[in-house]
Design a protein around this motif. Structure first.
Motif, mmCIF file in Angstrom:
data_model
loop_
_atom_site.group_PDB
_atom_site.id
_atom_site.type_symbol
_atom_site.label_atom_id
_atom_site.label_comp_id
_atom_site.label_asym_id
_atom_site.label_seq_id
_atom_site.Cartn_x
_atom_site.Cartn_y
_atom_site.Cartn_z
ATOM 1 N N LEU A 107 -2.779 -1.845 3.222
ATOM 2 C CA LEU A 107 -2.548 -2.257 1.974
ATOM 3 C C LEU A 107 -2.356 -3.739 2.224
ATOM 4 C CD1 LEU A 107 -0.844 0.251 -0.004
ATOM 5 C CD2 LEU A 107 -3.033 0.029 0.326
ATOM 6 N N PRO A 108 -3.040 -4.429 1.338
ATOM 7 C CA PRO A 108 -2.783 -6.304 1.384
ATOM 8 C C PRO A 108 -1.352 -6.630 1.423
ATOM 9 C CG PRO A 108 -3.791 -5.857 -0.567
ATOM 10 C CD PRO A 108 -4.115 -4.460 0.123
ATOM 11 N N PRO A 109 -1.013 -7.758 1.729
ATOM 12 C CA PRO A 109 0.322 -8.168 1.590
ATOM 13 C C PRO A 109 0.471 -8.502 0.177
ATOM 14 C CG PRO A 109 -0.739 -9.858 2.589
ATOM 15 C CD PRO A 109 -1.782 -8.626 2.764
ATOM 16 N N ARG A 110 1.567 -8.337 -0.604
ATOM 17 C CA ARG A 110 2.186 -8.800 -1.808
ATOM 18 C C ARG A 110 2.604 -9.922 -1.832
ATOM 19 N NH1 ARG A 110 4.122 -3.313 -2.252
ATOM 20 N NH2 ARG A 110 6.300 -3.891 -2.095
ATOM 21 N N HIS A 111 1.696 -11.039 -2.279
ATOM 22 C CA HIS A 111 2.297 -12.465 -2.524
ATOM 23 C C HIS A 111 1.242 -13.079 -3.494
ATOM 24 C CE1 HIS A 111 -0.742 -13.819 0.590
ATOM 25 N NE2 HIS A 111 -0.008 -13.025 1.556
ATOM 26 N N GLY A 112 1.576 -14.354 -3.835
ATOM 27 C CA GLY A 112 0.716 -14.992 -4.682
ATOM 28 C C GLY A 112 -0.539 -15.634 -4.354
ATOM 29 N N ALA A 113 -0.750 -15.503 -3.103
ATOM 30 C CA ALA A 113 -2.018 -16.034 -2.357
ATOM 31 C C ALA A 113 -3.096 -14.972 -2.115
ATOM 32 C CB ALA A 113 -1.506 -16.866 -1.184
ATOM 33 N N LEU A 114 -2.783 -13.995 -2.589
ATOM 34 C CA LEU A 114 -3.942 -12.827 -2.223
ATOM 35 C C LEU A 114 -3.897 -11.909 -3.357
ATOM 36 C CD1 LEU A 114 -6.143 -11.563 -0.242
ATOM 37 C CD2 LEU A 114 -4.241 -10.082 0.413
ATOM 38 N N PRO B 235 -7.446 -19.645 1.957
ATOM 39 C CA PRO B 235 -8.612 -19.424 2.950
ATOM 40 C C PRO B 235 -9.413 -18.282 2.784
ATOM 41 C CG PRO B 235 -6.468 -19.031 3.870
ATOM 42 C CD PRO B 235 -6.016 -19.630 2.689
ATOM 43 N N VAL B 236 -10.604 -18.288 2.555
ATOM 44 C CA VAL B 236 -11.616 -17.095 2.148
ATOM 45 C C VAL B 236 -11.633 -16.413 3.479
ATOM 46 C CG1 VAL B 236 -13.939 -16.606 2.133
ATOM 47 C CG2 VAL B 236 -12.972 -18.285 0.582
ATOM 48 N N ARG B 237 -11.354 -16.794 4.648
ATOM 49 C CA ARG B 237 -11.336 -16.058 5.838
ATOM 50 C C ARG B 237 -10.426 -14.821 5.915
ATOM 51 N NH1 ARG B 237 -9.417 -21.144 6.952
ATOM 52 N NH2 ARG B 237 -7.268 -21.100 7.972
ATOM 53 N N TRP B 238 -9.091 -15.058 5.338
ATOM 54 C CA TRP B 238 -8.189 -14.182 5.321
ATOM 55 C C TRP B 238 -8.438 -13.217 4.168
ATOM 56 C CZ3 TRP B 238 -4.671 -12.617 8.589
ATOM 57 C CH2 TRP B 238 -4.261 -13.481 9.672
ATOM 58 N N LYS B 239 -9.063 -13.401 3.201
ATOM 59 C CA LYS B 239 -9.630 -12.567 2.129
ATOM 60 C C LYS B 239 -10.769 -11.454 2.795
ATOM 61 C CE LYS B 239 -8.584 -15.740 -1.731
ATOM 62 N NZ LYS B 239 -7.309 -15.024 -1.869
ATOM 63 N N TYR B 240 -11.679 -12.178 3.612
ATOM 64 C CA TYR B 240 -12.575 -11.176 4.289
ATOM 65 C C TYR B 240 -11.700 -10.129 4.990
ATOM 66 C CZ TYR B 240 -16.814 -13.509 3.276
ATOM 67 O OH TYR B 240 -18.189 -13.988 2.616
ATOM 68 N N HIS B 241 -10.495 -10.954 5.882
ATOM 69 C CA HIS B 241 -9.741 -10.022 6.675
ATOM 70 C C HIS B 241 -8.913 -8.873 5.745
ATOM 71 C CE1 HIS B 241 -6.052 -8.935 8.894
ATOM 72 N NE2 HIS B 241 -6.686 -8.911 9.909
ATOM 73 N N SER C 52 -5.649 -6.242 -5.942
ATOM 74 C CA SER C 52 -5.416 -7.292 -4.825
ATOM 75 C C SER C 52 -6.804 -7.583 -4.044
ATOM 76 C CB SER C 52 -4.473 -7.245 -4.017
ATOM 77 O OG SER C 52 -3.150 -7.585 -4.558
ATOM 78 N N ILE C 53 -7.365 -6.355 -3.779
ATOM 79 C CA ILE C 53 -8.831 -6.326 -2.995
ATOM 80 C C ILE C 53 -9.902 -6.637 -3.837
ATOM 81 C CG2 ILE C 53 -10.234 -4.915 -1.784
ATOM 82 C CD1 ILE C 53 -7.889 -5.742 -0.302
ATOM 83 N N ALA C 54 -9.829 -6.288 -5.219
ATOM 84 C CA ALA C 54 -10.998 -6.598 -5.977
ATOM 85 C C ALA C 54 -11.096 -7.971 -6.410
ATOM 86 C CB ALA C 54 -10.708 -5.523 -7.585
ATOM 87 N N VAL C 55 -9.832 -8.688 -6.569
ATOM 88 C CA VAL C 55 -9.747 -10.079 -6.743
ATOM 89 C C VAL C 55 -10.160 -10.851 -5.553
ATOM 90 C CG1 VAL C 55 -8.170 -11.857 -7.307
ATOM 91 C CG2 VAL C 55 -8.165 -9.767 -8.593
ATOM 92 N N ALA C 56 -9.638 -10.445 -4.230
ATOM 93 C CA ALA C 56 -10.160 -10.871 -3.064
ATOM 94 C C ALA C 56 -11.831 -10.856 -2.949
ATOM 95 C CB ALA C 56 -9.424 -10.340 -1.829
ATOM 96 N N GLU C 57 -12.405 -9.707 -3.384
ATOM 97 C CA GLU C 57 -13.729 -9.701 -3.140
ATOM 98 C C GLU C 57 -14.415 -10.654 -4.064
ATOM 99 O OE1 GLU C 57 -14.096 -4.968 -2.081
ATOM 100 O OE2 GLU C 57 -14.173 -5.568 -4.271
ATOM 101 N N ALA C 58 -13.701 -10.708 -5.385
ATOM 102 C CA ALA C 58 -14.139 -11.824 -6.350
ATOM 103 C C ALA C 58 -14.072 -13.291 -5.773
ATOM 104 C CB ALA C 58 -13.487 -11.712 -7.597
ATOM 105 N N ARG C 59 -13.033 -13.724 -5.355
ATOM 106 C CA ARG C 59 -12.746 -14.886 -4.774
ATOM 107 C C ARG C 59 -13.750 -15.343 -3.618
ATOM 108 N NH1 ARG C 59 -7.932 -18.442 -4.265
ATOM 109 N NH2 ARG C 59 -9.696 -19.897 -4.759
ATOM 110 N N VAL C 60 -14.059 -14.535 -2.752
ATOM 111 C CA VAL C 60 -15.063 -14.737 -1.688
ATOM 112 C C VAL C 60 -16.086 -15.238 -2.421
ATOM 113 C CG1 VAL C 60 -16.507 -13.792 0.148
ATOM 114 C CG2 VAL C 60 -13.914 -13.243 0.067
ATOM 115 N N ARG C 61 -16.572 -14.355 -3.404
ATOM 116 C CA ARG C 61 -17.967 -14.479 -3.792
ATOM 117 C C ARG C 61 -18.048 -15.991 -4.746
ATOM 118 N NH1 ARG C 61 -21.929 -14.786 -2.048
ATOM 119 N NH2 ARG C 61 -21.577 -12.961 -0.968
ATOM 120 N N THR C 62 -16.765 -16.187 -5.510
ATOM 121 C CA THR C 62 -16.961 -17.461 -6.493
ATOM 122 C C THR C 62 -16.668 -18.535 -5.788
ATOM 123 O OG1 THR C 62 -14.626 -17.431 -6.771
ATOM 124 C CG2 THR C 62 -15.925 -16.060 -8.435
ATOM 125 N N THR C 63 -16.079 -18.573 -4.395
ATOM 126 C CA THR C 63 -16.058 -19.845 -3.517
ATOM 127 C C THR C 63 -17.359 -20.145 -3.062
ATOM 128 O OG1 THR C 63 -13.701 -19.205 -2.912
ATOM 129 C CG2 THR C 63 -15.248 -20.524 -1.353
#
Length: 411
Positions: free
Chosen positions: A404-411, A387-393, A336-347
Protein backbone atom coordinates in the motif's frame (compact mmCIF):
# COMPACT_ATOMS: atom_id res chain seq x y z
CA UNK A 1 11.34 41.73 -10.06
CA UNK A 2 10.42 44.05 -7.23
CA UNK A 3 9.09 42.40 -4.10
CA UNK A 4 5.76 43.67 -2.88
CA UNK A 5 4.80 43.30 0.73
CA UNK A 6 1.06 42.74 1.20
CA UNK A 7 0.65 43.90 -2.42
CA UNK A 8 -3.02 44.81 -2.34
CA UNK A 9 -4.93 46.69 0.31
CA UNK A 10 -6.71 44.32 2.64
CA UNK A 11 -10.07 45.56 1.46
CA UNK A 12 -9.21 44.21 -2.01
CA UNK A 13 -9.57 40.73 -0.55
CA UNK A 14 -12.92 41.41 1.10
CA UNK A 15 -15.82 39.80 -0.81
CA UNK A 16 -17.70 42.47 -2.71
CA UNK A 17 -20.88 40.44 -3.05
CA UNK A 18 -22.35 37.19 -1.84
CA UNK A 19 -21.48 34.40 -4.27
CA UNK A 20 -24.11 32.66 -6.34
CA UNK A 21 -25.19 29.33 -4.90
CA UNK A 22 -24.41 26.41 -7.17
CA UNK A 23 -26.85 23.57 -6.66
CA UNK A 24 -25.44 20.57 -8.50
CA UNK A 25 -22.67 19.10 -10.66
CA UNK A 26 -24.22 20.06 -13.99
CA UNK A 27 -24.48 23.69 -12.97
CA UNK A 28 -20.90 23.72 -11.64
CA UNK A 29 -19.48 22.55 -14.97
CA UNK A 30 -21.62 25.01 -16.93
CA UNK A 31 -20.47 27.92 -14.77
CA UNK A 32 -16.82 26.84 -15.13
CA UNK A 33 -17.13 26.78 -18.92
CA UNK A 34 -18.64 30.26 -18.97
CA UNK A 35 -15.91 31.67 -16.76
CA UNK A 36 -13.16 29.92 -18.70
CA UNK A 37 -14.24 31.67 -21.89
CA UNK A 38 -13.83 35.02 -20.12
CA UNK A 39 -10.55 34.11 -18.41
CA UNK A 40 -8.90 32.87 -21.61
CA UNK A 41 -9.10 36.28 -23.28
CA UNK A 42 -6.64 37.96 -20.92
CA UNK A 43 -4.49 34.98 -19.95
CA UNK A 44 -1.51 35.73 -22.21
CA UNK A 45 -1.34 39.38 -21.12
CA UNK A 46 -1.60 38.51 -17.42
CA UNK A 47 1.21 36.01 -17.84
CA UNK A 48 3.45 38.30 -19.90
CA UNK A 49 3.11 41.33 -17.64
CA UNK A 50 2.52 39.39 -14.42
CA UNK A 51 -0.74 41.18 -13.76
CA UNK A 52 -2.26 39.82 -10.56
CA UNK A 53 -5.80 38.61 -11.39
CA UNK A 54 -7.80 40.38 -8.69
CA UNK A 55 -10.81 41.10 -10.91
CA UNK A 56 -10.84 37.57 -12.29
CA UNK A 57 -10.65 36.08 -8.80
CA UNK A 58 -13.56 38.19 -7.65
CA UNK A 59 -15.60 36.90 -10.59
CA UNK A 60 -14.38 33.37 -9.89
CA UNK A 61 -15.41 33.58 -6.24
CA UNK A 62 -18.72 35.31 -6.97
CA UNK A 63 -19.61 32.51 -9.39
CA UNK A 64 -20.02 30.13 -6.45
CA UNK A 65 -17.37 27.67 -7.66
CA UNK A 66 -15.20 28.12 -4.56
CA UNK A 67 -18.03 26.66 -2.46
CA UNK A 68 -18.93 23.60 -4.53
CA UNK A 69 -17.21 21.09 -2.22
CA UNK A 70 -19.05 22.35 0.87
CA UNK A 71 -21.30 19.42 1.85
CA UNK A 72 -24.99 19.68 1.06
CA UNK A 73 -25.92 19.47 4.73
CA UNK A 74 -23.98 22.73 5.22
CA UNK A 75 -25.58 24.53 2.28
CA UNK A 76 -23.11 23.70 -0.49
CA UNK A 77 -23.41 21.65 -3.66
CA UNK A 78 -21.25 18.79 -2.39
CA UNK A 79 -20.20 17.98 -5.95
CA UNK A 80 -18.41 14.76 -6.85
CA UNK A 81 -14.64 14.71 -7.17
CA UNK A 82 -15.05 13.85 -10.84
CA UNK A 83 -16.96 17.10 -11.27
CA UNK A 84 -14.49 19.09 -9.18
CA UNK A 85 -11.62 17.81 -11.31
CA UNK A 86 -13.47 18.81 -14.48
CA UNK A 87 -14.11 22.31 -13.09
CA UNK A 88 -10.42 22.74 -12.23
CA UNK A 89 -9.31 21.39 -15.61
CA UNK A 90 -11.73 23.70 -17.43
CA UNK A 91 -10.41 26.81 -15.69
CA UNK A 92 -6.79 25.63 -16.07
CA UNK A 93 -7.21 25.24 -19.83
CA UNK A 94 -8.06 28.94 -19.97
CA UNK A 95 -5.42 30.10 -17.47
CA UNK A 96 -3.17 27.67 -15.62
CA UNK A 97 -2.56 30.11 -12.78
CA UNK A 98 -6.25 30.73 -12.15
CA UNK A 99 -6.82 26.99 -12.17
CA UNK A 100 -4.16 26.43 -9.52
CA UNK A 101 -5.01 29.26 -7.12
CA UNK A 102 -8.03 27.51 -5.49
CA UNK A 103 -6.28 24.13 -5.21
CA UNK A 104 -5.26 24.70 -1.60
CA UNK A 105 -8.66 26.25 -0.86
CA UNK A 106 -10.35 22.97 -1.77
CA UNK A 107 -7.59 21.10 0.06
CA UNK A 108 -8.28 23.04 3.27
CA UNK A 109 -11.98 22.24 2.93
CA UNK A 110 -11.12 18.55 2.69
CA UNK A 111 -8.97 18.79 5.83
CA UNK A 112 -11.93 20.41 7.57
CA UNK A 113 -14.29 17.71 6.34
CA UNK A 114 -11.99 14.96 7.60
CA UNK A 115 -10.65 16.39 10.84
CA UNK A 116 -12.60 19.50 11.79
CA UNK A 117 -15.11 19.58 14.59
CA UNK A 118 -18.78 20.19 13.84
CA UNK A 119 -18.41 23.76 15.10
CA UNK A 120 -15.33 24.37 12.94
CA UNK A 121 -17.08 23.00 9.89
CA UNK A 122 -20.14 25.19 10.44
CA UNK A 123 -18.00 28.29 10.87
CA UNK A 124 -15.59 27.85 7.96
CA UNK A 125 -18.14 26.42 5.54
CA UNK A 126 -20.24 29.47 6.25
CA UNK A 127 -17.31 31.79 5.57
CA UNK A 128 -16.63 30.09 2.23
CA UNK A 129 -20.27 30.31 1.15
CA UNK A 130 -20.12 34.01 2.05
CA UNK A 131 -17.25 34.46 -0.44
CA UNK A 132 -14.08 34.08 1.59
CA UNK A 133 -11.04 32.31 0.14
CA UNK A 134 -8.42 30.06 1.71
CA UNK A 135 -4.79 30.22 0.64
CA UNK A 136 -2.02 28.14 2.15
CA UNK A 137 1.24 28.28 4.06
CA UNK A 138 2.33 24.64 4.13
CA UNK A 139 5.85 24.36 2.71
CA UNK A 140 9.14 25.48 4.20
CA UNK A 141 12.57 25.58 2.61
CA UNK A 142 15.47 23.73 4.21
CA UNK A 143 13.99 23.15 7.67
CA UNK A 144 14.35 19.44 8.34
CA UNK A 145 14.69 20.14 12.05
CA UNK A 146 11.15 20.26 13.46
CA UNK A 147 12.26 22.70 16.14
CA UNK A 148 12.98 25.29 13.46
CA UNK A 149 9.71 24.87 11.63
CA UNK A 150 6.75 27.17 12.01
CA UNK A 151 5.62 26.71 15.59
CA UNK A 152 2.33 26.87 17.44
CA UNK A 153 2.56 27.91 21.09
CA UNK A 154 -0.08 28.40 23.78
CA UNK A 155 -1.09 31.93 24.69
CA UNK A 156 -3.73 31.64 27.38
CA UNK A 157 -6.92 30.38 25.76
CA UNK A 158 -5.52 31.05 22.27
CA UNK A 159 -2.33 30.24 20.31
CA UNK A 160 0.58 32.11 18.76
CA UNK A 161 2.19 31.27 15.42
CA UNK A 162 5.81 32.05 14.53
CA UNK A 163 7.69 31.09 11.39
CA UNK A 164 8.14 31.59 7.66
CA UNK A 165 6.72 29.69 4.70
CA UNK A 166 7.28 29.62 0.93
CA UNK A 167 5.35 28.27 -2.11
CA UNK A 168 2.25 29.77 -0.49
CA UNK A 169 -0.06 29.50 -3.49
CA UNK A 170 -3.16 31.61 -3.09
CA UNK A 171 -2.09 33.31 0.15
CA UNK A 172 -1.72 36.60 -1.69
CA UNK A 173 -5.42 36.58 -2.51
CA UNK A 174 -6.77 34.85 0.58
CA UNK A 175 -8.95 35.90 3.49
CA UNK A 176 -7.62 32.98 5.56
CA UNK A 177 -4.21 31.31 5.33
CA UNK A 178 -4.36 27.67 6.50
CA UNK A 179 -0.86 27.16 7.92
CA UNK A 180 0.95 23.94 8.77
CA UNK A 181 2.32 24.36 12.29
CA UNK A 182 4.14 22.16 14.78
CA UNK A 183 3.73 21.97 18.54
CA UNK A 184 4.99 19.59 21.20
CA UNK A 185 2.53 17.22 22.83
CA UNK A 186 3.52 14.39 25.12
CA UNK A 187 7.17 14.62 24.17
CA UNK A 188 6.62 14.52 20.40
CA UNK A 189 5.98 17.07 17.70
CA UNK A 190 2.43 17.12 16.40
CA UNK A 191 1.18 19.05 13.38
CA UNK A 192 -1.97 21.13 13.05
CA UNK A 193 -3.51 23.29 10.38
CA UNK A 194 -4.03 26.77 11.82
CA UNK A 195 -6.45 28.98 9.89
CA UNK A 196 -4.80 32.39 10.18
CA UNK A 197 -6.73 35.54 9.16
CA UNK A 198 -4.90 37.36 6.41
CA UNK A 199 -5.23 40.68 8.20
CA UNK A 200 -4.03 39.42 11.60
CA UNK A 201 -1.30 41.45 13.25
CA UNK A 202 2.10 39.91 12.56
CA UNK A 203 1.24 38.39 9.17
CA UNK A 204 3.41 39.56 6.25
CA UNK A 205 2.77 38.35 2.70
CA UNK A 206 5.66 38.82 0.28
CA UNK A 207 5.08 38.55 -3.45
CA UNK A 208 8.45 36.92 -4.22
CA UNK A 209 7.39 34.05 -6.47
CA UNK A 210 9.49 34.43 -9.63
CA UNK A 211 9.09 31.02 -11.26
CA UNK A 212 9.02 31.07 -15.06
CA UNK A 213 5.59 29.42 -15.06
CA UNK A 214 2.33 29.74 -13.13
CA UNK A 215 3.44 33.32 -12.73
CA UNK A 216 0.36 34.87 -11.10
CA UNK A 217 -0.50 32.15 -8.58
CA UNK A 218 0.87 34.31 -5.75
CA UNK A 219 3.06 31.42 -4.61
CA UNK A 220 5.48 33.52 -2.57
CA UNK A 221 6.33 33.86 1.11
CA UNK A 222 4.32 34.35 4.26
CA UNK A 223 5.86 35.11 7.64
CA UNK A 224 4.24 34.97 11.06
CA UNK A 225 5.54 37.01 13.99
CA UNK A 226 3.66 36.12 17.16
CA UNK A 227 0.35 35.91 15.28
CA UNK A 228 -2.59 35.27 17.59
CA UNK A 229 -4.89 32.46 16.49
CA UNK A 230 -8.07 31.46 18.27
CA UNK A 231 -8.25 27.87 19.50
CA UNK A 232 -11.31 27.14 17.35
CA UNK A 233 -9.29 27.99 14.23
CA UNK A 234 -6.80 25.14 14.78
CA UNK A 235 -7.62 21.79 13.12
CA UNK A 236 -5.80 18.46 13.65
CA UNK A 237 -3.51 17.58 10.75
CA UNK A 238 -1.12 14.78 11.70
CA UNK A 239 -4.05 12.74 13.02
CA UNK A 240 -5.65 12.94 9.59
CA UNK A 241 -2.75 10.94 8.11
CA UNK A 242 -2.31 8.47 10.98
CA UNK A 243 -5.59 6.88 9.89
CA UNK A 244 -6.78 6.23 6.33
CA UNK A 245 -8.27 9.42 4.89
CA UNK A 246 -8.65 10.84 1.42
CA UNK A 247 -6.74 14.07 2.03
CA UNK A 248 -3.69 12.90 0.07
CA UNK A 249 -5.41 11.48 -3.03
CA UNK A 250 -7.86 14.40 -3.04
CA UNK A 251 -4.98 16.91 -3.20
CA UNK A 252 -3.21 14.95 -5.92
CA UNK A 253 -6.40 14.66 -7.98
CA UNK A 254 -6.59 18.45 -8.16
CA UNK A 255 -2.96 18.63 -9.32
CA UNK A 256 -3.77 16.10 -12.05
CA UNK A 257 -6.73 18.23 -13.12
CA UNK A 258 -4.55 21.33 -13.37
CA UNK A 259 -2.06 19.53 -15.61
CA UNK A 260 -4.87 18.08 -17.73
CA UNK A 261 -6.32 21.54 -18.20
CA UNK A 262 -2.99 23.08 -19.22
CA UNK A 263 -2.57 20.31 -21.78
CA UNK A 264 -6.08 20.91 -23.12
CA UNK A 265 -5.35 24.60 -23.43
CA UNK A 266 -2.17 23.92 -25.40
CA UNK A 267 -3.99 21.54 -27.74
CA UNK A 268 -6.84 23.98 -28.30
CA UNK A 269 -4.29 26.69 -29.16
CA UNK A 270 -2.53 24.38 -31.62
CA UNK A 271 -5.46 23.59 -33.89
CA UNK A 272 -6.26 27.06 -35.31
CA UNK A 273 -2.57 27.77 -35.82
CA UNK A 274 -2.12 24.64 -37.91
CA UNK A 275 -5.32 25.29 -39.85
CA UNK A 276 -4.79 29.00 -40.50
CA UNK A 277 -1.16 30.09 -40.08
CA UNK A 278 1.29 27.23 -40.41
CA UNK A 279 3.02 26.36 -43.67
CA UNK A 280 3.10 22.79 -44.92
CA UNK A 281 6.47 21.12 -45.23
CA UNK A 282 7.66 21.09 -48.82
CA UNK A 283 7.92 17.31 -49.01
CA UNK A 284 4.29 16.87 -47.99
CA UNK A 285 3.26 18.32 -51.37
CA UNK A 286 0.01 19.76 -49.97
CA UNK A 287 -1.38 23.27 -49.95
CA UNK A 288 -2.20 23.57 -46.28
CA UNK A 289 -0.43 22.40 -43.11
CA UNK A 290 -3.69 20.85 -41.95
CA UNK A 291 -3.38 18.41 -44.87
CA UNK A 292 0.17 17.32 -44.02
CA UNK A 293 -0.18 13.60 -43.17
CA UNK A 294 2.59 13.70 -40.55
CA UNK A 295 1.04 16.73 -38.89
CA UNK A 296 -2.31 14.97 -38.86
CA UNK A 297 -0.70 11.96 -37.20
CA UNK A 298 0.91 14.08 -34.48
CA UNK A 299 -2.34 15.91 -33.76
CA UNK A 300 -3.97 12.51 -33.40
CA UNK A 301 -1.27 11.35 -30.97
CA UNK A 302 -1.71 14.42 -28.76
CA UNK A 303 -5.49 14.04 -28.80
CA UNK A 304 -5.35 10.38 -27.81
CA UNK A 305 -2.90 11.06 -24.97
CA UNK A 306 -5.09 13.83 -23.62
CA UNK A 307 -8.21 11.67 -23.88
CA UNK A 308 -6.40 8.91 -21.98
CA UNK A 309 -5.35 11.38 -19.29
CA UNK A 310 -8.90 12.69 -19.09
CA UNK A 311 -10.30 9.19 -18.67
CA UNK A 312 -7.84 8.39 -15.89
CA UNK A 313 -8.68 11.64 -14.06
CA UNK A 314 -12.40 10.87 -14.24
CA UNK A 315 -11.82 7.31 -13.05
CA UNK A 316 -9.64 8.56 -10.20
CA UNK A 317 -12.33 11.05 -9.19
CA UNK A 318 -14.89 8.25 -8.92
CA UNK A 319 -12.53 6.11 -6.85
CA UNK A 320 -11.79 9.03 -4.50
CA UNK A 321 -15.55 9.52 -4.16
CA UNK A 322 -15.91 5.89 -3.10
CA UNK A 323 -13.06 6.20 -0.60
CA UNK A 324 -14.62 9.30 0.93
CA UNK A 325 -17.87 7.40 1.46
CA UNK A 326 -16.15 4.40 3.06
CA UNK A 327 -12.57 5.21 4.04
CA UNK A 328 -10.42 2.30 5.15
CA UNK A 329 -6.86 1.18 4.53
CA UNK A 330 -7.67 -0.56 1.24
CA UNK A 331 -10.10 1.98 -0.25
CA UNK A 332 -7.79 4.93 0.47
CA UNK A 333 -4.85 3.01 -1.02
CA UNK A 334 -6.89 2.28 -4.13
CA UNK A 335 -7.70 5.99 -4.40
CA UNK A 336 -4.04 6.95 -4.05
CA UNK A 337 -2.99 4.49 -6.75
CA UNK A 338 -5.75 5.60 -9.13
CA UNK A 339 -4.72 9.22 -8.69
CA UNK A 340 -1.02 8.36 -9.10
CA UNK A 341 -1.87 6.67 -12.41
CA UNK A 342 -3.77 9.78 -13.49
CA UNK A 343 -0.92 12.08 -12.49
CA UNK A 344 1.61 10.09 -14.47
CA UNK A 345 -0.51 10.46 -17.58
CA UNK A 346 -1.51 14.11 -17.08
CA UNK A 347 2.13 15.05 -16.51
CA UNK A 348 3.31 13.52 -19.77
CA UNK A 349 0.23 14.55 -21.75
CA UNK A 350 0.42 18.21 -20.72
CA UNK A 351 4.12 18.49 -21.47
CA UNK A 352 3.67 16.70 -24.79
CA UNK A 353 0.78 18.92 -25.86
CA UNK A 354 2.69 22.08 -24.96
CA UNK A 355 5.79 20.94 -26.86
CA UNK A 356 3.96 19.70 -29.95
CA UNK A 357 2.24 23.07 -30.19
CA UNK A 358 5.51 24.55 -31.44
CA UNK A 359 6.53 21.56 -33.54
CA UNK A 360 3.23 21.65 -35.40
CA UNK A 361 2.63 25.40 -35.57
CA UNK A 362 6.18 26.28 -36.55
CA UNK A 363 8.37 29.30 -35.96
CA UNK A 364 5.47 31.77 -36.01
CA UNK A 365 4.22 30.22 -32.77
CA UNK A 366 7.27 31.56 -30.95
CA UNK A 367 6.32 35.21 -31.51
CA UNK A 368 6.17 36.89 -28.13
CA UNK A 369 2.87 38.68 -28.68
CA UNK A 370 1.06 35.33 -28.92
CA UNK A 371 2.24 34.22 -25.48
CA UNK A 372 2.01 30.55 -26.43
CA UNK A 373 5.13 29.65 -24.47
CA UNK A 374 3.05 30.02 -21.31
CA UNK A 375 1.53 26.58 -21.85
CA UNK A 376 4.89 24.82 -21.73
CA UNK A 377 6.19 27.01 -18.89
CA UNK A 378 3.03 26.41 -16.88
CA UNK A 379 3.05 22.67 -17.53
CA UNK A 380 6.73 22.29 -16.74
CA UNK A 381 6.44 24.34 -13.54
CA UNK A 382 3.32 22.69 -12.17
CA UNK A 383 4.32 19.12 -13.03
CA UNK A 384 7.38 19.52 -10.81
CA UNK A 385 5.21 19.43 -7.67
CA UNK A 386 5.84 15.73 -7.08
CA UNK A 387 8.23 13.37 -8.93
CA UNK A 388 6.51 11.08 -11.42
CA UNK A 389 9.22 8.44 -10.89
CA UNK A 390 7.90 7.82 -7.37
CA UNK A 391 4.36 7.50 -8.66
CA UNK A 392 5.49 4.77 -11.05
CA UNK A 393 7.20 3.11 -8.07
CA UNK A 394 4.05 3.27 -5.93
CA UNK A 395 1.89 1.89 -8.74
CA UNK A 396 4.30 -0.92 -9.54
CA UNK A 397 4.81 -1.86 -5.89
CA UNK A 398 1.05 -1.97 -5.38
CA UNK A 399 0.33 -4.33 -8.26
CA UNK A 400 3.46 -6.47 -7.97
CA UNK A 401 3.88 -6.75 -4.20
CA UNK A 402 0.51 -5.56 -2.83
CA UNK A 403 2.35 -2.80 -0.99
CA UNK A 404 0.00 0.00 0.00
CA UNK A 405 1.31 3.47 -0.79
CA UNK A 406 2.36 5.85 2.01
CA UNK A 407 -0.30 8.16 3.37
CA UNK A 408 0.77 11.75 2.81
CA UNK A 409 -0.21 14.70 0.66
CA UNK A 410 2.34 14.03 -2.11
CA UNK A 411 0.93 10.71 -3.35
Amino acid sequence: MALILSPAPLEAAIPTRTPELIHDDVQAIAVARRLAADFARGAALRDRERRLPWDELEAFTASGLWGITVPREHGGAGVSNETLAEVVATISAADGSLGQIPQTHYYALEVLRVGGSAAQQRFFYGRVLAGERFGNALAEIGHKDFQRRTRLARDGEAWRVDGRKFYCTGALYAHWIPTLVMTEEGGRDVSYLAFVPRDAEGVAITDDWDGFGQRVTGSGSVSFDGVRVEAQWVVPFLASFERPTTIGPFAQLLHAAIDLGIGRGAFEATLPLVRERSRPWIDAKVERASEDPLAIQQVGEVAVRLRAAEALVRRAGRIVDAAQRAPDERSVAEASIAVAEARVRTTTASLDAATRLFELAGTAATLDDLGLDRFWRNARTHTLHDPVRWKYHAVGNYYLNDRLPPRHGAL
